[in-house]
Enzyme design. Structure first.
Site, PDB file in Angstrom:
ATOM      1  N   GLY A 247       0.824  -1.205   0.000  1.00  0.00           N
ATOM      2  CA  GLY A 247       0.000   0.000   0.000  1.00  0.00           C
ATOM      3  C   GLY A 247       0.854   1.249   0.000  1.00  0.00           C
ATOM      4  O   GLY A 247       1.734   1.436  -0.851  1.00  0.00           O
ATOM      5  N   ASP A 248       0.615   2.106   0.995  1.00  0.00           N
ATOM      6  CA  ASP A 248       1.319   3.391   1.066  1.00  0.00           C
ATOM      7  C   ASP A 248       2.423   3.371   2.117  1.00  0.00           C
ATOM      8  O   ASP A 248       2.836   4.421   2.598  1.00  0.00           O
ATOM      9  CB  ASP A 248       0.326   4.513   1.380  1.00  0.00           C
ATOM     10  CG  ASP A 248      -0.397   4.299   2.707  1.00  0.00           C
ATOM     11  OD1 ASP A 248      -0.418   3.148   3.187  1.00  0.00           O
ATOM     12  OD2 ASP A 248      -0.928   5.265   3.264  1.00  0.00           O
ATOM     13  N   GLU A 249       2.910   2.190   2.477  1.00  0.00           N
ATOM     14  CA  GLU A 249       3.931   2.083   3.516  1.00  0.00           C
ATOM     15  C   GLU A 249       5.299   1.778   2.915  1.00  0.00           C
ATOM     16  O   GLU A 249       5.454   0.859   2.109  1.00  0.00           O
ATOM     17  CB  GLU A 249       3.553   0.995   4.521  1.00  0.00           C
ATOM     18  CG  GLU A 249       4.494   0.942   5.728  1.00  0.00           C
ATOM     19  CD  GLU A 249       3.981   0.018   6.809  1.00  0.00           C
ATOM     20  OE1 GLU A 249       3.152   0.461   7.630  1.00  0.00           O
ATOM     21  OE2 GLU A 249       4.396  -1.164   6.814  1.00  0.00           O
TER      22      GLU A 249
END
Length: 209
Positions: A137-139
């Site tokens: 994801g956005d990590e």
């Protein structure tokens, strides 16, 4: 044929039989050429396919960054050197604030472009001194090895923050992005890769809160 001939033509010659024999000979020759080519290039093909499989196993397909598996391996190797040299080491977990809102509002295509551009800016800000990875994801995660003091990890955080201040421009959209960042340091916050990642995650959660 027992002596090794490929084919034969009987007399008197019949044109249809001759043409059929020639076609069989040409097909056979083509098969032999393809077999020879495949055998000569088999090693290269195996190496290429192995490299493709390794890339899928260890790299993120969207950003081309190392994935979690490769990051944890590099962190484990860096910890061995840090323990040997009694040198600090920093592990950062980074998450894009409100990324889901961007994705839901502007679509996954813009979201994917944004993640790629964020990764590029972080890489540039760190001058590739460490290992940047995308987990999911956005990590993202950043390993900072070969530091002489814990303050260098905090300087790295500041560099990342500064690199994201300029807007990201996609068509008519200007996106201002911030990150929440959790930091853990060896040896104060953990001596193994799982411990450092766990404590970075706790710090990240507190930063988001």
């Amino acid at each position: 044929m027992r002596a090794g001939a490929f084919d034969y033509i009987t007399k008197p010659l019949v044109l249809d039989h001759v043409e059929a024999a020639v076609r069989r000979a040409l097909d056979h020759h083509q098969l032999l050429e393809e077999k020879k080519y495949y055998e000569n290039n088999l090693h290269d093909l195996v190496q290429l396919r192995t490299a493709e499989i390794e890339r899928l196993a260890y790299f993120d397909t969207l950003t081309d960054l190392p994935n979690r598996l490769l990051f944890e391996d590099r962190l484990t190797q860096a910890l061995k050197r840090a323990q040997r040299d009694s040198q600090p080491l920093g592990t950062l977990l980074l998450r894009v604030d409100r990324f889901k809102e961007i994705n839901d509002t502007l679509g996954s295509a813009v979201g994917d472009r944004l993640l790629r551009d964020i990764a590029a800016r972080i890489l540039k800000s760190s001058e590739e001194r460490g290992t940047l990875a995308r987990f999911e994801g956005d990590e993202f995660a950043l390993l900072i090895a070969d530091i002489t003091a814990s303050e260098q990890a905090l300087e790295e955080v500041q560099n990342i923050v500064e690199s994201l201040k300029a807007p990201f421009v996609f068509d008519e959209h200007e996106l201002y992005v911030t990150l929440s960042i959790g930091v853990s340091l060896f040896p104060a916050d953990g001596r193994t890769a799982p411990e450092l990642l766990k404590n970075s995650g706790v710090a990240l959660y507190r930063a988001q809160s």
